[in-house]
Motif scaffolding. Structure first.
Motif, short mmCIF file in Angstrom:
data_model
loop_
_atom_site.label_atom_id
_atom_site.label_comp_id
_atom_site.label_asym_id
_atom_site.label_seq_id
_atom_site.Cartn_x
_atom_site.Cartn_y
_atom_site.Cartn_z
N ILE A 1 0.86 -1.18 0.00
CA ILE A 1 0.00 0.00 0.00
C ILE A 1 0.90 1.24 0.00
CG2 ILE A 1 -1.86 1.23 1.16
CD1 ILE A 1 -2.65 -1.40 2.48
N GLY A 2 1.00 1.87 -1.16
CA GLY A 2 1.90 3.01 -1.34
C GLY A 2 2.98 2.66 -2.34
N GLY A 3 3.10 3.48 -3.38
CA GLY A 3 4.04 3.18 -4.46
C GLY A 3 5.26 4.08 -4.49
N GLY A 4 5.60 4.67 -3.35
CA GLY A 4 6.79 5.51 -3.28
C GLY A 4 8.06 4.68 -3.18
N VAL A 5 9.08 5.25 -2.55
CA VAL A 5 10.37 4.55 -2.47
C VAL A 5 10.24 3.25 -1.69
CG1 VAL A 5 12.75 4.72 -1.64
CG2 VAL A 5 11.66 6.71 -2.69
N VAL A 6 9.57 3.29 -0.53
CA VAL A 6 9.39 2.07 0.25
C VAL A 6 8.64 1.02 -0.55
CG1 VAL A 6 8.24 1.07 2.27
CG2 VAL A 6 9.48 3.21 2.49
N GLY A 7 7.52 1.44 -1.15
CA GLY A 7 6.71 0.51 -1.91
C GLY A 7 7.43 -0.09 -3.09
N LEU A 8 8.17 0.74 -3.82
CA LEU A 8 8.92 0.25 -4.97
C LEU A 8 9.95 -0.80 -4.55
CD1 LEU A 8 9.94 0.30 -7.91
CD2 LEU A 8 11.30 2.32 -7.30
N CYS A 9 10.69 -0.50 -3.48
CA CYS A 9 11.73 -1.44 -3.03
C CYS A 9 11.13 -2.72 -2.47
CB CYS A 9 12.63 -0.76 -2.00
SG CYS A 9 13.68 0.53 -2.72
N VAL B 1 -6.39 -6.46 0.53
CA VAL B 1 -5.90 -6.87 1.85
C VAL B 1 -6.51 -8.20 2.26
CG1 VAL B 1 -6.02 -6.29 4.32
CG2 VAL B 1 -5.33 -4.56 2.66
N ARG B 2 -7.81 -8.37 2.05
CA ARG B 2 -8.46 -9.63 2.41
C ARG B 2 -7.80 -10.83 1.75
NH1 ARG B 2 -13.33 -7.07 0.80
NH2 ARG B 2 -14.33 -5.98 2.54
N GLU B 3 -7.36 -10.65 0.52
CA GLU B 3 -6.83 -11.77 -0.27
C GLU B 3 -5.34 -11.99 -0.07
OE1 GLU B 3 -7.83 -10.63 -4.21
OE2 GLU B 3 -9.98 -11.09 -4.00
N SER B 4 -4.68 -11.12 0.67
CA SER B 4 -3.22 -11.16 0.74
C SER B 4 -2.72 -11.97 1.93
CB SER B 4 -2.65 -9.73 0.84
OG SER B 4 -2.91 -9.04 -0.36
N ASP B 5 -1.54 -12.56 1.74
CA ASP B 5 -0.84 -13.24 2.83
C ASP B 5 0.04 -12.24 3.59
OD1 ASP B 5 -1.68 -15.94 1.96
OD2 ASP B 5 -0.40 -15.51 0.23
N LEU B 6 0.59 -11.28 2.88
CA LEU B 6 1.47 -10.27 3.47
C LEU B 6 1.06 -8.90 2.97
CD1 LEU B 6 4.04 -9.19 4.89
CD2 LEU B 6 5.35 -9.90 2.86
N VAL B 7 0.83 -7.98 3.90
CA VAL B 7 0.48 -6.59 3.56
C VAL B 7 1.58 -5.68 4.08
CG1 VAL B 7 -1.15 -4.69 3.91
CG2 VAL B 7 -1.99 -7.03 3.59
N VAL B 8 2.12 -4.83 3.21
CA VAL B 8 3.15 -3.88 3.60
C VAL B 8 2.54 -2.47 3.54
CG1 VAL B 8 5.40 -2.88 3.03
CG2 VAL B 8 5.01 -5.33 2.74
N GLY B 9 2.56 -1.78 4.68
CA GLY B 9 2.11 -0.39 4.72
C GLY B 9 3.27 0.52 4.37
N ALA B 10 3.15 1.25 3.28
CA ALA B 10 4.27 2.04 2.76
C ALA B 10 3.82 3.46 2.40
CB ALA B 10 4.88 1.35 1.55
N VAL B 11 2.94 4.03 3.22
CA VAL B 11 2.35 5.33 2.92
C VAL B 11 3.11 6.43 3.65
CG1 VAL B 11 0.26 6.74 3.12
CG2 VAL B 11 0.09 4.32 2.54
N LEU B 12 3.30 7.56 2.98
CA LEU B 12 4.03 8.67 3.60
C LEU B 12 3.36 10.00 3.28
CD1 LEU B 12 6.59 9.87 5.03
CD2 LEU B 12 7.56 10.08 2.72
N ILE B 13 3.16 10.81 4.34
CA ILE B 13 2.82 12.23 4.19
C ILE B 13 3.95 12.98 4.87
CG2 ILE B 13 1.22 14.07 4.82
CD1 ILE B 13 -1.03 12.04 4.68
N PRO B 14 4.81 13.69 4.14
CA PRO B 14 5.99 14.30 4.75
C PRO B 14 5.66 15.11 6.00
CG PRO B 14 6.11 14.52 2.37
CD PRO B 14 4.74 13.97 2.69
N GLY B 15 6.25 14.70 7.12
CA GLY B 15 6.08 15.42 8.37
C GLY B 15 4.79 15.15 9.11
N GLY B 16 3.78 14.62 8.42
CA GLY B 16 2.46 14.44 9.02
C GLY B 16 2.18 13.00 9.38
N LYS B 17 1.09 12.79 10.11
CA LYS B 17 0.69 11.44 10.46
C LYS B 17 0.22 10.68 9.23
CE LYS B 17 -0.67 12.19 15.28
NZ LYS B 17 -1.77 12.13 16.28
#
Length: 375
Positions: free
Chosen positions: A175-183, A230-246
């Motif tokens: 979830i999130g296609g930035g640097v974390v998600g890409l890697c 998410v329901r169908e997945s074995d592994l979910v990676v949270g990779a969301v970023l809002i710079p400086g924010g929650k």
């Protein structure tokens, strides 16, 4: 300028804020560098290497903090370090203020400490050069640790991500296609998993689709697509970023309850509060917990587990800015560098980064107003 490099004290945090090359650059420019004894040992750097390039080795963390005009670290100060911070001191490190102990922000304001945050130093093109190397490490590690957690002995359902002929492969949602998600996706695809990447930015999805040439599925992120994937997945990676924010809570507690028992979630966004509702920060000593029979890995300093890689990757990017602050002084440095301006989260008792102020309930004071004394 006197620059201090204390030893990190967060649980199993083996990185260090400066390597010998950074020390040499500062000492050759006429600055003084104080390095706490054994600060670099966890990253494979003995005290002798720092001494060789002109650092002073200091036995006490208290003395490093007391004498230094600027502290260079890796992780945010934690409770034992609050009293060590000096009034008006510059602290250059990762802060993630919106996602950590609110007492840290109170202390920064009370002592009028200048918080120069790696994670919000942002170039004009929107990129985050000091966050990128650790995001790369954390993204790749997310799949490693997630694969281990899927093993039955670690509480997982007993799925091998790459599968074997005749047996289905593991399903991974990023979830999130930035640097974390890409890697993360690179490693998961490399292991042979079925990978789905979700993001709200359609241009980014187009880029990712081109990168993976059909080996990973891309989906526009919305409530329905997240829930289904998410329901169908074995592994979910949270990779969301809002710079400086929650980070926004994109995976609800209810949705976690709909996953198959033994599934795994790895929330890389935990530094910013996490994008999975059931997330809470964990440590390398106790990295996982279970909610609704789903294994959660939420270590807040994942790259600390691979310090030789992480320290050198990080300091390659942080070094030029510490040198600029030391050479020019803070005020002139930020006036000459817009990216560095965005890194200042607190100054002279004010919150100078808007997302942090909003999420933590403080008044926001633009940096230039704070520098000029208007506030």
């Amino acid at each position: 300028m006197i620059v201090g490099v204390p030893k990190e004290i967060k649980t199993r945090e083996y990185r260090v804020g400066m390597v010998p090359a950074g020390v040499r650059a500062l000492t050759m420019a006429g600055h003084t560098v104080l390095v706490e004894t054994n600060a670099g040992v966890g990253s494979g750097i003995p005290d002798s290497e720092y001494q060789r390039v002109g650092a002073q080795i200091i036995n006490s963390a208290d003395e490093v903090w007391k004498r230094a005009e600027m502290i260079v670290k890796v992780k945010e100060p934690i409770a034992p370090e609050y009293e060590r911070m000096q009034p008006g001191q510059i602290v250059y490190t990762y802060f993630h203020l919106a996602g950590v102990d609110p007492e840290l922000t109170k202390t920064l304001i009370k002592k009028k400490v200048t918080a120069v945050a790696y994670e919000t130093l942002q170039l004009d093109d929107g990129s985050l050069p000091l966050l990128k190397p650790m995001s790369e490490v954390a993204g790749k590690m997310a799949i490693q640790v997630g694969a281990a957690c899927l093993e039955k002995a670690h509480g997982g359902k007993g799925i091998l991500l790459g599968g074997v002929p005749g047996v289905r492969r593991g399903r991974v949602a990023v979830i999130g296609g930035g640097v974390v998600g890409l890697c993360a996706a690179k490693v998961a695809v490399g292991m042979g998993a079925e990978v789905t990447i979700l993001d709200v930015n359609l241009e980014r999805l187009t880029y990712l689709d081109d990168v993976f040439l059909g080996r990973a599925q891309t989906l526009a992120s919305d409530t329905e697509s997240i829930a289904r994937t998410v329901r169908e997945s074995d592994l979910v990676v949270g990779a969301v970023l809002i710079p400086g924010g929650k980070a926004p809570k994109l995976v609800s507690r209810e949705l976690i309850g709909e996953m198959e028992p033994g599934s795994v979630v790895v929330d890389v966004a935990v530094d910013q509060g996490g994008c999975i509702e059931t997330c809470k920060p964990t440590t390398h000593d106790n990295p996982t917990f279970t909610v609704s029979d789903v294994v959660h890995y939420c270590v807040a300093n994942m790259p600390g587990a691979v310090p030789q890689t992480s320290t050198f990757a990080l300091t390659n990017t942080t070094r030029p800015y510490s040198r600029k602050i030391a050479d020019l002084g803070l005020v002139e440095a930020v006036k000459s560098d817009r990216a560095l301006q965005r890194a200042i989260n607190t100054y002279n008792g004010h919150i100078t980064y808007e997302a942090v102020a909003k999420d933590m309930g403080y008044d926001y004071v633009p940096l230039m107003d704070a520098l000029s004394g208007k506030k």
